[in-house]
Scaffold this motif. Sequence first.
Motif, PDB file in Angstrom:
ATOM      1  N   ASP A 163      10.052  89.312  36.271  1.00  0.00           N
ATOM      2  CA  ASP A 163       8.613  88.924  36.711  1.00  0.00           C
ATOM      3  C   ASP A 163       8.517  87.300  36.570  1.00  0.00           C
ATOM      4  N   VAL A 164       9.641  86.630  37.122  1.00  0.00           N
ATOM      5  CA  VAL A 164       9.661  85.223  37.047  1.00  0.00           C
ATOM      6  C   VAL A 164       9.880  84.615  38.433  1.00  0.00           C
ATOM      7  N   PHE A 165       9.849  83.217  38.631  1.00  0.00           N
ATOM      8  CA  PHE A 165      10.553  82.782  39.974  1.00  0.00           C
ATOM      9  C   PHE A 165      11.566  81.921  39.458  1.00  0.00           C
ATOM     10  N   VAL A 166      12.623  82.069  40.238  1.00  0.00           N
ATOM     11  CA  VAL A 166      13.909  81.613  39.960  1.00  0.00           C
ATOM     12  C   VAL A 166      14.138  80.310  40.838  1.00  0.00           C
ATOM     13  N   LEU A 167      14.270  79.203  40.175  1.00  0.00           N
ATOM     14  CA  LEU A 167      14.309  77.899  40.931  1.00  0.00           C
ATOM     15  C   LEU A 167      15.725  77.717  41.426  1.00  0.00           C
ATOM     16  N   LEU A 168      16.016  77.716  42.911  1.00  0.00           N
ATOM     17  CA  LEU A 168      17.476  77.750  43.314  1.00  0.00           C
ATOM     18  C   LEU A 168      17.825  76.373  44.037  1.00  0.00           C
ATOM     19  N   PRO A 169      19.189  75.926  43.544  1.00  0.00           N
ATOM     20  CA  PRO A 169      19.812  74.636  43.976  1.00  0.00           C
ATOM     21  C   PRO A 169      20.293  74.960  45.177  1.00  0.00           C
ATOM     22  N   ILE A 170      21.043  73.855  46.001  1.00  0.00           N
ATOM     23  CA  ILE A 170      21.837  74.047  47.025  1.00  0.00           C
ATOM     24  C   ILE A 170      23.273  74.409  46.369  1.00  0.00           C
ATOM     25  N   PRO A 171      23.808  75.413  46.744  1.00  0.00           N
ATOM     26  CA  PRO A 171      25.220  75.723  46.234  1.00  0.00           C
ATOM     27  C   PRO A 171      26.454  74.598  46.431  1.00  0.00           C
ATOM     28  N   ASN A 172      27.024  74.708  45.231  1.00  0.00           N
ATOM     29  CA  ASN A 172      28.164  73.481  45.277  1.00  0.00           C
ATOM     30  C   ASN A 172      29.443  74.302  45.682  1.00  0.00           C
ATOM     31  N   VAL A 173      30.261  73.830  46.553  1.00  0.00           N
ATOM     32  CA  VAL A 173      31.512  74.553  47.103  1.00  0.00           C
ATOM     33  C   VAL A 173      32.505  73.516  47.355  1.00  0.00           C
ATOM     34  N   ASN A 174      33.440  73.839  46.567  1.00  0.00           N
ATOM     35  CA  ASN A 174      34.664  72.853  46.769  1.00  0.00           C
ATOM     36  C   ASN A 174      36.229  73.377  46.765  1.00  0.00           C
ATOM     37  N   VAL A 175      37.067  73.038  47.440  1.00  0.00           N
ATOM     38  CA  VAL A 175      38.527  73.508  46.790  1.00  0.00           C
ATOM     39  C   VAL A 175      38.749  72.341  45.839  1.00  0.00           C
ATOM     40  N   LEU A 176      39.176  72.734  44.651  1.00  0.00           N
ATOM     41  CA  LEU A 176      39.664  71.854  43.775  1.00  0.00           C
ATOM     42  C   LEU A 176      40.745  72.202  42.756  1.00  0.00           C
ATOM     43  N   GLU A 177      41.155  71.201  41.954  1.00  0.00           N
ATOM     44  CA  GLU A 177      42.304  71.610  40.891  1.00  0.00           C
ATOM     45  C   GLU A 177      41.562  71.950  39.651  1.00  0.00           C
ATOM     46  N   VAL A 178      42.130  72.566  38.555  1.00  0.00           N
ATOM     47  CA  VAL A 178      41.497  73.049  37.307  1.00  0.00           C
ATOM     48  C   VAL A 178      40.943  71.741  36.906  1.00  0.00           C
ATOM     49  N   SER A 179      41.748  70.643  36.876  1.00  0.00           N
ATOM     50  CA  SER A 179      41.472  69.329  36.035  1.00  0.00           C
ATOM     51  C   SER A 179      39.986  68.638  36.655  1.00  0.00           C
ATOM     52  N   GLU A 180      39.810  69.118  38.057  1.00  0.00           N
ATOM     53  CA  GLU A 180      38.289  68.615  38.445  1.00  0.00           C
ATOM     54  C   GLU A 180      37.028  69.567  38.097  1.00  0.00           C
ATOM     55  N   LEU A 181      37.586  71.015  37.661  1.00  0.00           N
ATOM     56  CA  LEU A 181      36.341  71.755  37.547  1.00  0.00           C
ATOM     57  C   LEU A 181      35.313  71.138  36.861  1.00  0.00           C
ATOM     58  N   THR A 182      35.702  70.802  35.619  1.00  0.00           N
ATOM     59  CA  THR A 182      34.520  70.415  34.792  1.00  0.00           C
ATOM     60  C   THR A 182      33.815  69.447  35.364  1.00  0.00           C
ATOM     61  N   MET A 183      34.090  68.735  36.157  1.00  0.00           N
ATOM     62  CA  MET A 183      33.175  67.708  36.958  1.00  0.00           C
ATOM     63  C   MET A 183      32.141  68.484  37.839  1.00  0.00           C
ATOM     64  N   THR A 184      32.299  69.554  38.184  1.00  0.00           N
ATOM     65  CA  THR A 184      31.401  70.328  38.833  1.00  0.00           C
ATOM     66  C   THR A 184      30.317  70.831  38.111  1.00  0.00           C
ATOM     67  N   LEU A 185      30.636  70.919  36.878  1.00  0.00           N
ATOM     68  CA  LEU A 185      29.430  71.657  35.898  1.00  0.00           C
ATOM     69  C   LEU A 185      28.415  71.024  35.496  1.00  0.00           C
ATOM     70  N   LYS A 186      27.162  71.131  35.778  1.00  0.00           N
ATOM     71  CA  LYS A 186      25.936  70.489  35.396  1.00  0.00           C
ATOM     72  C   LYS A 186      26.055  70.472  33.668  1.00  0.00           C
ATOM     73  N   ALA A 187      26.432  71.469  33.089  1.00  0.00           N
ATOM     74  CA  ALA A 187      26.421  71.684  31.844  1.00  0.00           C
ATOM     75  C   ALA A 187      27.166  70.430  31.107  1.00  0.00           C
ATOM     76  N   THR A 188      28.179  69.955  31.413  1.00  0.00           N
ATOM     77  CA  THR A 188      28.929  68.880  30.908  1.00  0.00           C
ATOM     78  C   THR A 188      28.136  67.637  31.175  1.00  0.00           C
TER      79      THR A 188
END
Length: 331
Positions: A163-188
Amino acid sequence: MPFPVLICDDSALARKQMARTLPKEWDVELTYAANGAEGIDAIREGKGEIVFLDLNMPVMDGYEVLEAIQREDLPALVIVVSGDIQIKAHERVKVLGALDFIQKPVSVDAISHILQEYGILELAIGTGQTENPMVEVDLRDACQEVANVAMGRAADLLSKLLDVFVLLPIPNVNVLEVSELTMTLKATEENGTVSALCQGFIGAGIAGEALLLFHDSSFQDMAKLMKLENPEDETTELEVMMDTGNVLIGAFLNGISEQLHMKFSQSHPVVLGRHCTANELIHENSDKWQRTLAMEINYQIEDHDIQCDLLLLFTEDSLPTLNYKLGYLLD
């Protein structure tokens, strides 16, 4: 004179799908806008007496467009077309003056029904459609739109359960190497610690893993929303992570499978790491992934300190089948 119709959506695929569903007997002049700011400019120029409006867009989203139309009293009949199918999203756009709401992906029947219901169909009846500009779509854009629709399905389920409202972003989609993966994470970017679970999935020619990265600061608030006892307990944290993963990963994969007309089998979820940085998490598991197509969605719950990142990592071997399946959406 052709009737001015505006399709406002950041996805080229969504614009193309929307244009295809318009009645063949309509004599309209189509204008396309890739974000809300472009859309408002087009409406001010008289190019959008009927507007098909997306909600999740960069620069200016659909809610802001509706607010501007109300504030400036612009002559536009707006039908929202969105993958965000939460009930509260429906309610909010109606309050802001939208005629109605259609969920993505759109269909000819749904558009025809709503145009007849509001007496709009007759406004542009003519000898047929005017020659309108073609929409070019690339595969990354198609993937992003597929992720957008799937994201909305998952958010709708979560919003109903809590019973909440979920705020939605624009999905981020990329073909990338694993070394680039952390760069896509907002958590970092926030230097916070996360806990994560991983769930494999496989279909005909497509395989990968879904990762749910749950921000550690979110656990207690989420446990309270779920009405779990002892929100600070370690066992409760695992329960929160597993339950959230079941909802978001399951609904997201179902949303993709519906659009690609295929079924996925899912493995049992496994805890990937606890109370670590996203960088550590990816580094410690880098041998599991090589080059990958990554879909990233950051879910946040309105008025709560709750956010989590959902990543779908498709294997490189999956790319030919994905391209083939998405080709049907592009043609």
